[in-house]
Design an enzyme around this catalytic site. Structure first.
Site, mmCIF file in Angstrom:
data_model
loop_
_atom_site.group_PDB
_atom_site.id
_atom_site.type_symbol
_atom_site.label_atom_id
_atom_site.label_comp_id
_atom_site.label_asym_id
_atom_site.label_seq_id
_atom_site.Cartn_x
_atom_site.Cartn_y
_atom_site.Cartn_z
ATOM 1 N N THR A 174 23.443 -28.996 -17.685
ATOM 2 C CA THR A 174 23.503 -28.474 -16.336
ATOM 3 C C THR A 174 22.371 -27.476 -16.156
ATOM 4 O OG1 THR A 174 25.936 -28.519 -16.508
ATOM 5 C CG2 THR A 174 25.014 -27.374 -14.630
ATOM 6 N N ARG A 227 32.837 -40.759 -13.937
ATOM 7 C CA ARG A 227 33.265 -39.402 -14.280
ATOM 8 C C ARG A 227 32.426 -38.346 -13.569
ATOM 9 N NH1 ARG A 227 30.802 -34.595 -16.677
ATOM 10 N NH2 ARG A 227 32.479 -33.378 -17.628
ATOM 11 N N GLY A 235 32.037 -34.027 -13.350
ATOM 12 C CA GLY A 235 32.426 -32.753 -13.939
ATOM 13 C C GLY A 235 32.541 -31.651 -12.902
ATOM 14 N N ASP A 236 32.368 -30.414 -13.349
ATOM 15 C CA ASP A 236 32.565 -29.270 -12.463
ATOM 16 C C ASP A 236 31.352 -28.951 -11.593
ATOM 17 O OD1 ASP A 236 31.339 -28.385 -15.020
ATOM 18 O OD2 ASP A 236 31.288 -26.448 -14.017
ATOM 19 N N THR A 271 28.075 -23.745 -16.440
ATOM 20 C CA THR A 271 27.673 -24.859 -17.297
ATOM 21 C C THR A 271 28.650 -24.938 -18.450
ATOM 22 O OG1 THR A 271 25.984 -25.688 -18.827
ATOM 23 C CG2 THR A 271 26.012 -23.317 -18.448
ATOM 24 N N GLY A 272 29.249 -26.100 -18.643
ATOM 25 C CA GLY A 272 30.221 -26.196 -19.724
ATOM 26 C C GLY A 272 31.000 -27.492 -19.679
ATOM 27 N N GLY A 304 33.182 -29.643 -18.248
ATOM 28 C CA GLY A 304 33.578 -29.663 -16.850
ATOM 29 C C GLY A 304 35.063 -29.765 -16.593
#
Length: 341
Positions: A201, A229, A231-232, A252-253, A255
């Site tokens: 990210t 899929r 993510g966040d 960032t991680g 998600g």
């Protein structure tokens, strides 16, 4: 009306005034501005990185930081600074956003992005786009030129074309390193974390000279992701949030965990409602992610222009610059940021 009722009303008015954003004219008469960025968090250790590669990443972070700082220094808006920073990172194949995005299980690139304006909490987001050179610009176009907040897939791509954004062929995003990561993942039955060592990210948060905040995030997702899929990163409130009354956040991680915690919004809520300072709020929310089993990091800009980092990983590509002379980038969690030129 009794004196007691009048006192209660006056107390509520005072509380609302305390959290109301200042006007542009009175917010920053001193010309104060601030910006922070990230390029992904994860298992970033010195053992995994040569001095040459480390120098390349630091130079790339500095170049993106300089682009955003220039906008703010010249009196530009936080929104413009965020997009200027992120477009530089999207064009850099070292980062998993735009060019250099990781591959899905099927061998394609599906990119997500979001952006938010702290002045009025306007927001735009896109997911699963594969032919737009700068997904962050598409997210901004959704915010500014559509009645919607979130577009996805072919519809988002159609909107990008209608808005005149740059459309590129799949080859634009292709890099050998990302192809090798997908091949290794499939061959050895690994997870995305085993082949990437970091969460893919990029993001930026900024406060301009009017005291307004903005945040943006862009990503290629996780290597080998399937079934569309998401993510966040494109989820407003999870990967991105901005509110002039409290803070701006880009995450960032992992998600799935960041969505469940509502990381970006939760940090600002802690500041706005619980009165926590920016570092405490960021640290507590990232700790909560860790307790649930997730990892990653955030960059946060307070309403006063204080840029901070929080992470529960060995490293996070990051940087910050302010009108007061701060200009630094860092990679590893245990290091003091390196001052730029």
């Amino acid at each position: 009306m009794t004196l007691h009722h009048l006192t209660l009303i006056m107390g509520c008015v005072a509380a609302l005034a305390a959290i109301a954003p200042a006007s542009a004219e009175e917010a920053r008469p001193d010309g104060k501005w601030s910006i922070a960025l990230h390029g992904g968090a994860g298992t970033l250790t010195r053992a995994r990185m040569t001095p040459e590669k480390e120098a390349e990443y630091r130079a790339s972070l500095q170049a993106a930081l300089d682009a955003g700082a220039k906008v703010l220094r010249e009196g530009g808006t936080a929104m413009d600074a965020v997009t200027a920073t992120i477009t530089v990172l999207e064009d850099d194949p070292k980062f998993n956003a735009g060019r250099g995005a990781v591959y899905t299980w099927e061998g394609t690139n599906e990119m997500d992005a979001s952006i938010m304006d702290g002045t009025n909490r306007a927001a735009g987001a896109v997911a699963g786009v594969g032919d737009v050179r700068h997904p962050i610009l598409l997210a901004r176009a959704v915010m500014e030129h559509s009645p919607h907040v979130f577009l996805s897939g072919k519809g988002a791509e159609q909107f990008a074309a209608e808005q005149g954004l740059e459309i590129v062929p799949p080859e634009w995003f292709a890099t050998e390193e990302r192809k090798k990561q997908l091949e290794k993942l499939k061959k050895e039955h690994l997870s995305a974390l085993d082949v990437e060592f970091k969460f893919g990210t990029v993001g930026a948060v900024a406060m301009d000279q009017s005291g307004h905040l903005a945040a943006g995030t862009s990503t290629g997702g996780m290597t080998g992701k399937r079934w569309g899929r998401i993510g966040d990163s494109p989820v407003i409130g999870a990967g991105t949030w901005a509110d002039d009354r409290a803070c701006a956040v880009s995450a960032t991680g992992w998600g799935e965990y960041f969505i469940r915690v509502g990381v970006a919004h939760e940090i600002c809520d802690r500041m706005l409602l619980a009165g926590e300072d920016v570092q405490t709020a960021a640290d507590k929310v990232i700790a909560e992610v860790g307790e649930m089993g997730g990892d990653g990091g955030v960059i946060v800009m307070s309403k006063d222009g204080e840029p901070v980092f929080a992470m529960n990983t060995p490293g996070m590509y990051r940087g910050r610059a302010t009108s007061e002379g701060t200009n630094e980038v860092a990679i590893f969690s245990d290091e003091e940021p390196t001052k730029g030129d």
